[in-house]
Write a protein that holds these residues in place. Sequence first.
Motif, PDB file in Angstrom:
ATOM      1  N   MET A   1     -78.788 -72.383  81.628  1.00 62.07           N
ATOM      2  CA  MET A   1     -79.436 -71.754  80.296  1.00 62.07           C
ATOM      3  C   MET A   1     -78.294 -71.207  79.245  1.00 62.07           C
ATOM      4  O   MET A   1     -77.401 -70.521  79.564  1.00 62.07           O
ATOM      5  N   ARG A   2     -78.486 -71.555  78.153  1.00 62.20           N
ATOM      6  CA  ARG A   2     -77.517 -71.265  77.058  1.00 62.20           C
ATOM      7  C   ARG A   2     -78.099 -70.017  76.315  1.00 62.20           C
ATOM      8  O   ARG A   2     -79.189 -69.847  76.004  1.00 62.20           O
ATOM      9  N   ARG A   3     -77.262 -69.209  76.119  1.00 60.18           N
ATOM     10  CA  ARG A   3     -77.595 -68.074  75.224  1.00 60.18           C
ATOM     11  C   ARG A   3     -76.651 -68.085  73.747  1.00 60.18           C
ATOM     12  O   ARG A   3     -75.479 -68.204  74.080  1.00 60.18           O
ATOM     13  N   PHE A   4     -77.277 -67.623  72.774  1.00 60.27           N
ATOM     14  CA  PHE A   4     -76.414 -67.712  71.351  1.00 60.27           C
ATOM     15  C   PHE A   4     -76.497 -66.112  71.048  1.00 60.27           C
ATOM     16  O   PHE A   4     -77.514 -65.516  70.997  1.00 60.27           O
ATOM     17  N   TYR A   5     -75.417 -65.751  70.648  1.00 63.02           N
ATOM     18  CA  TYR A   5     -75.526 -64.294  69.915  1.00 63.02           C
ATOM     19  C   TYR A   5     -74.993 -64.587  68.699  1.00 63.02           C
ATOM     20  O   TYR A   5     -73.694 -65.176  68.277  1.00 63.02           O
ATOM     21  N   ARG A  22     -71.524 -68.886  72.060  1.00 66.40           N
ATOM     22  CA  ARG A  22     -72.458 -69.364  72.845  1.00 66.40           C
ATOM     23  C   ARG A  22     -72.126 -69.234  74.402  1.00 66.40           C
ATOM     24  O   ARG A  22     -70.806 -69.378  74.631  1.00 66.40           O
ATOM     25  N   VAL A  23     -72.907 -68.656  75.208  1.00 65.78           N
ATOM     26  CA  VAL A  23     -72.714 -68.505  76.584  1.00 65.78           C
ATOM     27  C   VAL A  23     -73.413 -69.397  77.580  1.00 65.78           C
ATOM     28  O   VAL A  23     -74.783 -69.438  77.277  1.00 65.78           O
ATOM     29  N   THR A  24     -72.714 -70.182  78.377  1.00 65.93           N
ATOM     30  CA  THR A  24     -73.479 -71.147  79.051  1.00 65.93           C
ATOM     31  C   THR A  24     -72.947 -70.815  80.562  1.00 65.93           C
ATOM     32  O   THR A  24     -71.764 -71.044  80.726  1.00 65.93           O
ATOM     33  N   GLU A  25     -73.870 -70.357  81.733  1.00 61.62           N
ATOM     34  CA  GLU A  25     -73.336 -69.933  82.975  1.00 61.62           C
ATOM     35  C   GLU A  25     -72.712 -71.261  83.472  1.00 61.62           C
ATOM     36  O   GLU A  25     -72.924 -72.426  83.288  1.00 61.62           O
ATOM     37  N   GLY A  26     -71.438 -70.815  83.982  1.00 63.26           N
ATOM     38  CA  GLY A  26     -70.502 -71.880  84.621  1.00 63.26           C
ATOM     39  C   GLY A  26     -69.564 -72.791  83.512  1.00 63.26           C
ATOM     40  O   GLY A  26     -69.127 -73.484  84.073  1.00 63.26           O
ATOM     41  N   GLU A  27     -69.899 -72.234  82.351  1.00 62.36           N
ATOM     42  CA  GLU A  27     -69.004 -73.077  81.521  1.00 62.36           C
ATOM     43  C   GLU A  27     -68.054 -72.263  80.621  1.00 62.36           C
ATOM     44  O   GLU A  27     -68.395 -70.772  80.484  1.00 62.36           O
ATOM     45  N   ASP A  28     -67.037 -72.493  79.723  1.00 59.10           N
ATOM     46  CA  ASP A  28     -66.366 -71.793  78.865  1.00 59.10           C
ATOM     47  C   ASP A  28     -67.391 -71.315  77.639  1.00 59.10           C
ATOM     48  O   ASP A  28     -68.339 -71.874  77.450  1.00 59.10           O
ATOM     49  N   LEU A  29     -67.187 -70.250  77.061  1.00 63.14           N
ATOM     50  CA  LEU A  29     -67.629 -69.729  75.930  1.00 63.14           C
ATOM     51  C   LEU A  29     -67.335 -70.414  74.700  1.00 63.14           C
ATOM     52  O   LEU A  29     -66.026 -70.867  74.772  1.00 63.14           O
ATOM     53  N   TYR A  30     -67.961 -70.410  73.733  1.00 65.13           N
ATOM     54  CA  TYR A  30     -67.466 -70.783  72.425  1.00 65.13           C
ATOM     55  C   TYR A  30     -67.598 -69.748  71.344  1.00 65.13           C
ATOM     56  O   TYR A  30     -68.694 -69.273  71.387  1.00 65.13           O
ATOM     57  N   PRO A  71     -78.572 -54.140  66.489  1.00 63.30           N
ATOM     58  CA  PRO A  71     -78.707 -54.828  67.849  1.00 63.30           C
ATOM     59  C   PRO A  71     -78.501 -56.287  67.856  1.00 63.30           C
ATOM     60  O   PRO A  71     -78.877 -56.981  66.878  1.00 63.30           O
ATOM     61  N   ILE A  72     -77.885 -57.029  68.801  1.00 62.96           N
ATOM     62  CA  ILE A  72     -77.998 -58.591  68.699  1.00 62.96           C
ATOM     63  C   ILE A  72     -78.593 -58.764  69.896  1.00 62.96           C
ATOM     64  O   ILE A  72     -78.177 -58.451  71.161  1.00 62.96           O
ATOM     65  N   THR A  73     -79.733 -59.503  69.987  1.00 65.81           N
ATOM     66  CA  THR A  73     -80.546 -60.244  70.862  1.00 65.81           C
ATOM     67  C   THR A  73     -80.286 -61.517  71.038  1.00 65.81           C
ATOM     68  O   THR A  73     -80.489 -62.194  70.227  1.00 65.81           O
ATOM     69  N   PRO A  74     -79.634 -61.879  72.473  1.00 62.91           N
ATOM     70  CA  PRO A  74     -79.557 -63.254  72.599  1.00 62.91           C
ATOM     71  C   PRO A  74     -80.696 -63.927  72.346  1.00 62.91           C
ATOM     72  O   PRO A  74     -81.809 -63.848  72.798  1.00 62.91           O
ATOM     73  N   LYS A  75     -80.417 -65.392  71.904  1.00 61.74           N
ATOM     74  CA  LYS A  75     -81.513 -66.183  71.593  1.00 61.74           C
ATOM     75  C   LYS A  75     -81.232 -67.844  72.404  1.00 61.74           C
ATOM     76  O   LYS A  75     -80.168 -67.782  72.924  1.00 61.74           O
ATOM     77  N   SER A  76     -82.164 -68.166  72.889  1.00 65.47           N
ATOM     78  CA  SER A  76     -81.983 -69.492  73.591  1.00 65.47           C
ATOM     79  C   SER A  76     -81.671 -70.627  72.796  1.00 65.47           C
ATOM     80  O   SER A  76     -80.826 -71.740  73.462  1.00 65.47           O
ATOM     81  N   ARG A  77     -81.688 -70.393  71.514  1.00 64.39           N
ATOM     82  CA  ARG A  77     -81.360 -71.714  70.852  1.00 64.39           C
ATOM     83  C   ARG A  77     -80.992 -71.103  69.226  1.00 64.39           C
ATOM     84  O   ARG A  77     -81.569 -70.229  68.962  1.00 64.39           O
TER      85      ARG A  77
END
Length: 77
Positions: A1-5, A22-30, A71-77
């Motif tokens: 799952m991707r999370r966007f801050y 962007r944070v994606t489990e098992g991948e680099d952040l961007y 506060p910053i809440t992560p979004k899935s998109r």
Amino acid sequence: MRRFYRLRAPDRERGTSPVTVRVTEGEDLYVAVGPGRRRMYLTPDEAWALWRCLSEAVASTGTPPDWIRVPITPKSR
């Protein structure tokens, strides 16, 4: 799952400038700063090193502005 801050920083010419991580489990952040496709891919260790250096550098410029204290809440998109 991707999370966007996301956060919008004040910009003198455009009003605001987007900042996204962007944070994606098992991948680099961007990290994307500003409009367009200016992105920087980081390993988690590089992101931690950037966080440390950037936090020290920015702290040396003075008191944080009020707009940064939201506060910053992560979004899935």
